[in-house]
Write a protein that holds these residues in place. Structure first.
Motif, PDB file in Angstrom:
ATOM      1  N   ILE A 170       0.887  -1.162   0.006  1.00 25.18           N
ATOM      2  CA  ILE A 170      -0.082  -0.077   0.078  1.00 25.18           C
ATOM      3  C   ILE A 170       0.836   1.259  -0.030  1.00 25.18           C
ATOM      4  O   ILE A 170       0.565   2.198  -0.933  1.00 25.18           O
ATOM      5  CB  ILE A 170      -0.873   0.010   1.363  1.00 25.18           C
ATOM      6  CG1 ILE A 170      -1.825  -1.285   1.167  1.00 25.18           C
ATOM      7  CG2 ILE A 170      -1.523   1.338   1.372  1.00 25.18           C
ATOM      8  CD1 ILE A 170      -2.708  -1.297   2.291  1.00 25.18           C
ATOM      9  N   TRP A 171       2.002   1.213   0.660  1.00 20.85           N
ATOM     10  CA  TRP A 171       2.598   2.321   1.097  1.00 20.85           C
ATOM     11  C   TRP A 171       3.950   2.629   0.342  1.00 20.85           C
ATOM     12  O   TRP A 171       4.698   3.391   0.337  1.00 20.85           O
ATOM     13  CB  TRP A 171       2.964   2.429   2.512  1.00 20.85           C
ATOM     14  CG  TRP A 171       1.926   2.557   3.315  1.00 20.85           C
ATOM     15  CD1 TRP A 171       1.260   1.416   4.100  1.00 20.85           C
ATOM     16  CD2 TRP A 171       0.885   3.681   3.532  1.00 20.85           C
ATOM     17  NE1 TRP A 171       0.243   1.969   4.980  1.00 20.85           N
ATOM     18  CE2 TRP A 171       0.108   3.387   4.431  1.00 20.85           C
ATOM     19  CE3 TRP A 171       0.936   5.021   3.048  1.00 20.85           C
ATOM     20  CZ2 TRP A 171      -1.205   4.213   4.948  1.00 20.85           C
ATOM     21  CZ3 TRP A 171      -0.166   5.851   3.412  1.00 20.85           C
ATOM     22  CH2 TRP A 171      -0.912   5.302   4.331  1.00 20.85           C
ATOM     23  N   GLY A 172       4.188   1.645  -0.414  1.00 20.27           N
ATOM     24  CA  GLY A 172       5.654   1.732  -1.487  1.00 20.27           C
ATOM     25  C   GLY A 172       6.579   1.043  -0.409  1.00 20.27           C
ATOM     26  O   GLY A 172       6.179   0.264   0.606  1.00 20.27           O
ATOM     27  N   GLY A 173       7.834   1.211  -0.593  1.00 19.78           N
ATOM     28  CA  GLY A 173       8.835   0.631  -0.070  1.00 19.78           C
ATOM     29  C   GLY A 173      10.156   1.017  -0.451  1.00 19.78           C
ATOM     30  O   GLY A 173      10.093   1.655  -1.580  1.00 19.78           O
ATOM     31  N   PHE A 174      11.291   0.765   0.207  1.00 19.49           N
ATOM     32  CA  PHE A 174      12.727   1.119  -0.039  1.00 19.49           C
ATOM     33  C   PHE A 174      13.113  -0.065  -1.173  1.00 19.49           C
ATOM     34  O   PHE A 174      12.576  -1.241  -1.177  1.00 19.49           O
ATOM     35  CB  PHE A 174      13.590   1.019   1.208  1.00 19.49           C
ATOM     36  CG  PHE A 174      13.219   2.243   2.162  1.00 19.49           C
ATOM     37  CD1 PHE A 174      13.206   3.211   2.039  1.00 19.49           C
ATOM     38  CD2 PHE A 174      12.891   1.404   3.471  1.00 19.49           C
ATOM     39  CE1 PHE A 174      12.611   4.251   2.926  1.00 19.49           C
ATOM     40  CE2 PHE A 174      12.247   2.497   4.509  1.00 19.49           C
ATOM     41  CZ  PHE A 174      12.355   3.861   4.246  1.00 19.49           C
ATOM     42  N   LEU A 175      13.931   0.387  -1.730  1.00 13.42           N
ATOM     43  CA  LEU A 175      14.693  -0.765  -2.944  1.00 13.42           C
ATOM     44  C   LEU A 175      16.232  -0.726  -2.660  1.00 13.42           C
ATOM     45  O   LEU A 175      16.617   0.253  -2.574  1.00 13.42           O
ATOM     46  CB  LEU A 175      14.244  -0.253  -4.104  1.00 13.42           C
ATOM     47  CG  LEU A 175      14.820  -0.943  -5.329  1.00 13.42           C
ATOM     48  CD1 LEU A 175      14.234  -2.447  -5.358  1.00 13.42           C
ATOM     49  CD2 LEU A 175      14.487  -0.097  -6.717  1.00 13.42           C
ATOM     50  N   ARG A 176      16.592  -2.176  -2.428  1.00 16.19           N
ATOM     51  CA  ARG A 176      18.170  -2.373  -2.521  1.00 16.19           C
ATOM     52  C   ARG A 176      18.348  -3.146  -3.587  1.00 16.19           C
ATOM     53  O   ARG A 176      17.740  -4.371  -3.903  1.00 16.19           O
ATOM     54  CB  ARG A 176      18.239  -3.294  -1.347  1.00 16.19           C
ATOM     55  CG  ARG A 176      19.586  -3.371  -0.844  1.00 16.19           C
ATOM     56  CD  ARG A 176      20.238  -4.401   0.106  1.00 16.19           C
ATOM     57  NE  ARG A 176      19.496  -4.153   1.454  1.00 16.19           N
ATOM     58  CZ  ARG A 176      19.970  -3.112   2.534  1.00 16.19           C
ATOM     59  NH1 ARG A 176      21.185  -2.832   1.882  1.00 16.19           N
ATOM     60  NH2 ARG A 176      19.401  -2.824   3.390  1.00 16.19           N
ATOM     61  N   LEU A 177      19.297  -2.618  -4.468  1.00 17.58           N
ATOM     62  CA  LEU A 177      19.538  -3.294  -5.660  1.00 17.58           C
ATOM     63  C   LEU A 177      20.621  -4.336  -5.509  1.00 17.58           C
ATOM     64  O   LEU A 177      21.326  -4.473  -4.592  1.00 17.58           O
ATOM     65  CB  LEU A 177      19.983  -2.162  -6.732  1.00 17.58           C
ATOM     66  CG  LEU A 177      19.271  -1.127  -7.009  1.00 17.58           C
ATOM     67  CD1 LEU A 177      19.758  -0.198  -8.219  1.00 17.58           C
ATOM     68  CD2 LEU A 177      18.013  -1.573  -7.530  1.00 17.58           C
ATOM     69  N   VAL A 178      20.414  -5.533  -6.322  1.00 19.56           N
ATOM     70  CA  VAL A 178      21.384  -6.676  -6.182  1.00 19.56           C
ATOM     71  C   VAL A 178      21.878  -7.186  -7.686  1.00 19.56           C
ATOM     72  O   VAL A 178      21.304  -6.554  -8.764  1.00 19.56           O
ATOM     73  CB  VAL A 178      20.309  -7.896  -5.838  1.00 19.56           C
ATOM     74  CG1 VAL A 178      19.202  -8.170  -6.699  1.00 19.56           C
ATOM     75  CG2 VAL A 178      21.189  -9.060  -5.451  1.00 19.56           C
ATOM     76  N   ARG A 179      22.689  -7.861  -7.584  1.00 18.93           N
ATOM     77  CA  ARG A 179      23.151  -8.575  -8.927  1.00 18.93           C
ATOM     78  C   ARG A 179      23.962  -9.693  -8.502  1.00 18.93           C
ATOM     79  O   ARG A 179      24.325 -10.062  -7.443  1.00 18.93           O
ATOM     80  CB  ARG A 179      23.956  -7.771  -9.869  1.00 18.93           C
ATOM     81  CG  ARG A 179      25.462  -7.121  -9.144  1.00 18.93           C
ATOM     82  CD  ARG A 179      26.152  -6.226  -9.937  1.00 18.93           C
ATOM     83  NE  ARG A 179      27.363  -6.103  -9.233  1.00 18.93           N
ATOM     84  CZ  ARG A 179      28.450  -4.903  -9.712  1.00 18.93           C
ATOM     85  NH1 ARG A 179      28.149  -4.531 -11.081  1.00 18.93           N
ATOM     86  NH2 ARG A 179      29.471  -4.467  -9.437  1.00 18.93           N
ATOM     87  N   GLU A 180      24.278 -10.663  -9.436  1.00 22.69           N
ATOM     88  CA  GLU A 180      25.199 -11.759  -9.473  1.00 22.69           C
ATOM     89  C   GLU A 180      26.368 -11.341  -8.994  1.00 22.69           C
ATOM     90  O   GLU A 180      27.028 -10.176  -9.720  1.00 22.69           O
ATOM     91  CB  GLU A 180      25.111 -12.771 -10.461  1.00 22.69           C
ATOM     92  CG  GLU A 180      23.717 -13.737 -10.730  1.00 22.69           C
ATOM     93  CD  GLU A 180      22.711 -12.768 -10.931  1.00 22.69           C
ATOM     94  OE1 GLU A 180      22.820 -11.778 -11.581  1.00 22.69           O
ATOM     95  OE2 GLU A 180      21.482 -13.172 -10.600  1.00 22.69           O
ATOM     96  N   ILE A 181      27.165 -11.817  -8.106  1.00 22.71           N
ATOM     97  CA  ILE A 181      28.604 -11.441  -7.902  1.00 22.71           C
ATOM     98  C   ILE A 181      29.505 -11.817  -9.062  1.00 22.71           C
ATOM     99  O   ILE A 181      29.544 -12.687  -9.598  1.00 22.71           O
ATOM    100  CB  ILE A 181      29.344 -12.367  -6.694  1.00 22.71           C
ATOM    101  CG1 ILE A 181      28.429 -12.202  -5.530  1.00 22.71           C
ATOM    102  CG2 ILE A 181      30.673 -12.010  -6.428  1.00 22.71           C
ATOM    103  CD1 ILE A 181      29.089 -12.998  -4.516  1.00 22.71           C
TER     104      ILE A 181
END
Length: 237
Positions: free
Chosen positions: A225-236
């Motif tokens: 409902i409120w959205g959220g924070f985003l932490r980006l990721v990738r393969e090492i």
């Protein structure tokens, strides 16, 4: 995406650090951080130093700071306001909004290969640490507000008589995200909104002062409902 069962995690035996005006990490008695699983690394980019965390267990590399925040001078915490990723009126609109944010980050860092992306819900769940509150591993940074800042947001959100709805809703959105520590995935729930994980456990000392006797838990939710924070990721790489 099929609706997943809600993961309920409680912390029964807790200990607390010395009180301060910052959100504290509290863990079950006897808990010790895993010093072998996570490895911190600093990448030099044209946009400045980027701290990343390599997860040896999953083979994934995470940005230490959530999107929108910057690495502090001592490289131990994050500064600035994290971006709250919001849903729009349609699935395609929300996906486009998230894609723009991620594209901007990759352009800023000059990343061509092993590009950063949003995590899927299973990858995000791999960061859930049931032994602590916030329910994140100590190796990862997260957005913080002081008690005074949280109380100020709550005062605005509750002021029906003097604050316009838009201002109150904005304050409430920021308050909810900082106390619930919602992080969004790229996966979709049944109601065509991003699936999110709450990493709060609502057991921070300061959060309990905002919501007395609240018994919230870290959990998976198939809506946002409120959205959220985003932490980006990738393969090492």
């Amino acid at each position: 995406m099929k609706k997943a069962a809600i993961l309920i995690i409680g912390l029964s035996a807790m200990y607390s650090a010395q009180a301060s005006d910052n959100l504290q990490r509290i863990c079950t008695a006897g808990y010790q951080d895993d010093t072998e699983r996570f490895e911190a690394q600093t990448l030099s980019t044209s946009a400045g130093d980027l701290k990343v965390i390599n997860d040896r267990q999953t083979g994934l590399q995470w940005q230490f700071c959530p999107l929108g925040q910057q690495l502090s001078a001592d490289q131990m915490s994050c500064t600035g306001d994290a971006t709250i990723v919001r849903d729009t009126s349609s699935q395609m609109g929300a996906m486009a909004s998230q894609a723009v944010l991620i594209g901007n980050e990759n352009s800023r860092l000059g990343t061509q290969q092993h590009a950063w992306r949003a995590p899927n819900v299973n990858e995000l769940m791999s960061l859930l640490n049931p032994a602590c509150s916030p329910a994140l591993f100590a190796s990862l940074g997260y957005p913080k507000k002081t008690l005074a800042e949280l109380k100020a947001l709550k005062a605005i959100a509750d002021d029906w008589h003097h604050q316009p709805d838009e201002i109150r809703n904005q304050a409430n959105s920021v308050l909810v995200n900082h106390t619930s520590l919602y992080f969004v995935s790229d996966s979709w729930g049944d109601d065509e909104q991003y699936a999110v994980i709450s990493f709060s456990n609502y057991n921070f000392n300061l959060v309990e002062e905002i919501y007395p006797n609240h018994n919230g838990h870290a959990n998976y939710q198939d809506h946002n409902i409120w959205g959220g924070f985003l932490r980006l990721v990738r393969e090492i790489p």
